[in-house]
Motif scaffolding. Structure first.
Motif, PDB file in Angstrom:
ATOM      1  N   PRO A   1      30.485 -43.905  -3.419  1.00 50.86           N
ATOM      2  CA  PRO A   1      30.425 -43.774  -1.437  1.00 50.86           C
ATOM      3  C   PRO A   1      29.697 -42.156  -1.476  1.00 50.86           C
ATOM      4  N   ALA A   2      28.857 -41.654  -0.756  1.00 52.21           N
ATOM      5  CA  ALA A   2      28.483 -40.305  -0.486  1.00 52.21           C
ATOM      6  C   ALA A   2      29.045 -39.333  -0.730  1.00 52.21           C
ATOM      7  N   LEU A   3      29.298 -39.356  -1.012  1.00 47.90           N
ATOM      8  CA  LEU A   3      30.130 -37.449  -1.117  1.00 47.90           C
ATOM      9  C   LEU A   3      29.904 -36.671   0.386  1.00 47.90           C
ATOM     10  N   PRO A   4      31.024 -36.054   0.830  1.00 52.27           N
ATOM     11  CA  PRO A   4      30.354 -35.990   2.314  1.00 52.27           C
ATOM     12  C   PRO A   4      30.796 -33.942   2.028  1.00 52.27           C
ATOM     13  N   ASN A   5      30.692 -32.923   2.829  1.00 51.91           N
ATOM     14  CA  ASN A   5      29.825 -32.163   2.151  1.00 51.91           C
ATOM     15  C   ASN A   5      32.035 -31.034   2.364  1.00 51.91           C
ATOM     16  N   LEU A   6      31.967 -29.990   1.187  1.00 48.97           N
ATOM     17  CA  LEU A   6      33.162 -30.015   0.140  1.00 48.97           C
ATOM     18  C   LEU A   6      33.200 -28.042   1.315  1.00 48.97           C
ATOM     19  N   PRO A   7      34.924 -28.356   1.562  1.00 49.82           N
ATOM     20  CA  PRO A   7      34.751 -27.333   2.115  1.00 49.82           C
ATOM     21  C   PRO A   7      34.844 -26.280   1.171  1.00 49.82           C
TER      22      PRO A   7
ATOM     23  N   GLY B   1      33.131 -23.096  -1.320  1.00 47.08           N
ATOM     24  CA  GLY B   1      33.994 -22.277  -2.633  1.00 47.08           C
ATOM     25  C   GLY B   1      34.441 -23.422  -4.087  1.00 47.08           C
ATOM     26  N   SER B   2      34.254 -24.788  -2.864  1.00 50.09           N
ATOM     27  CA  SER B   2      35.556 -25.888  -4.119  1.00 50.09           C
ATOM     28  C   SER B   2      34.476 -26.844  -4.492  1.00 50.09           C
ATOM     29  N   ILE B   3      35.139 -27.048  -6.508  1.00 49.07           N
ATOM     30  CA  ILE B   3      34.149 -27.484  -6.767  1.00 49.07           C
ATOM     31  C   ILE B   3      35.244 -29.548  -7.007  1.00 49.07           C
ATOM     32  N   VAL B   4      34.463 -30.413  -7.187  1.00 50.54           N
ATOM     33  CA  VAL B   4      34.802 -31.732  -7.231  1.00 50.54           C
ATOM     34  C   VAL B   4      35.528 -31.932  -8.446  1.00 50.54           C
ATOM     35  N   GLU B   5      36.729 -31.860  -8.934  1.00 49.39           N
ATOM     36  CA  GLU B   5      37.614 -32.177 -10.818  1.00 49.39           C
ATOM     37  C   GLU B   5      37.298 -33.562 -10.528  1.00 49.39           C
ATOM     38  N   SER B   6      37.019 -34.412  -9.405  1.00 52.54           N
ATOM     39  CA  SER B   6      37.574 -36.041  -9.259  1.00 52.54           C
ATOM     40  C   SER B   6      37.605 -36.572  -8.623  1.00 52.54           C
ATOM     41  N   VAL B   7      37.627 -37.885  -8.477  1.00 56.16           N
ATOM     42  CA  VAL B   7      37.008 -38.674  -6.820  1.00 56.16           C
ATOM     43  C   VAL B   7      37.337 -40.152  -7.672  1.00 56.16           C
ATOM     44  N   GLU B   8      38.237 -40.385  -7.452  1.00 58.79           N
ATOM     45  CA  GLU B   8      39.360 -41.737  -7.265  1.00 58.79           C
ATOM     46  C   GLU B   8      39.767 -42.701  -6.533  1.00 58.79           C
TER      47      GLU B   8
END
Lengths: 147, 147
Positions: B121-127, B129-136
């Motif tokens: 899936p396409a990722l949405p905008n992040l809050p 100052g956040s970094i994606v740690e994992s997508v499960e």
DNA sequence: AGACTGCTTAGACAAAGTCTAGAAATGTCA
DNA sequence: TGACATTTCTAGACTTTGTCTAAGCAGTCT
């Protein structure tokens, strides 16, 4: 230490809660209404523990066993969804629209990702004889400035 | 009921296990090697409990505390991934490629969905100052013939 | 009233995981 | 080699989430 509990959480009026329960074929006992007034007041994620504490800040008192029984009942009747992200406890999600979650690892906070914000993945072939019960996408986040 | 434990699970040779640990900057103690030989022998999903039992079917004996410590260490060093789907326990996944999971609700069995089998899936905008740690992505399944 | 049903309750219990304090191993250095 | 420091391991106590049990209570029906 997570979130500090809301001192005055919003509540549904009893009549609204009773209507919601009836619509889902749940006998509206005083305890169930007290729980519904808090949990279903808005889209939120509460653990059994948080809910027990919130309910018991007011009358009527509800026992731990009843909170767990009621959450199980609400779950089966489709009033709430369970979100399993934190190994230590289950969150009950009063947003029953199809959606996904951000999970902030450090604070333990869940945030909704609405269906429109994320592209649905194409599902792979299912094992034979299986039916999809749910599809949950969890995006774990950490702060850019924390190690 | 879940799965019956494999009577003779495959094991890495000690030398292979030691190499893997060294490659991940982990001091290869006898206990860690014993755990690695089982857990890392193939792509699989084991709970701390299952691993404790499997390790202690042979020498050397490893305590519960050490199993938990070692799993935490392997996790931090990137040798395994944690899969949180069952509220009752965490599964440790020795498949470190990017992939997702089917979860059979009734049997409690996890099955891998390889990256190529599912459209990301396409990722949405992040809050901020956040970094994606994992997508499960977890696809919960139930049998078509069970109610 | 008596019997039946469903709901709630306190408290015992179970299971996963953490913590503590000491013992054992290992490494360093003079 | 001996003295010391560091790391790791261990048993068992402990904590927390969640389940179970047995009893009580309230309403309904006859």
């Amino acid at each position: 230490m997570g979130l500090s509990a809301d001192a005055t959480p919003p509540r549904l009026h009893s009549a609204q809660a009773i209507t919601l329960l009836r619509e889902h074929e749940i006998t509206p006992t005083p305890q169930r209404v007290a729980i519904a007034r808090i949990l279903l007041a808005r889209a939120q994620h509460l653990s059994a523990d948080q809910l027990l504490e919130a309910v018991n800040r007011s009358e009527p008192r509800v026992s731990k066993a009843t909170v767990y029984n009621t959450l199980g009942l609400f779950l089966r009747k489709g009033l709430v969804r369970a979100v399993v992200v934190d190994p230590a406890k289950v969150f009950y999600d009063s947003n029953t629209r199809f959606h996904h979650h951000f999970y902030d690892i450090k604070s333990g906070t869940l945030t909704d990702i609405e269906e429109t914000e994320i592209g649905m993945p194409a599902l792979p072939n299912l094992p034979n004889g299986s039916i999809v019960e749910s599809v949950e996408i969890i995006v774990r986040l950490r702060s850019r400035f924390t190690q």
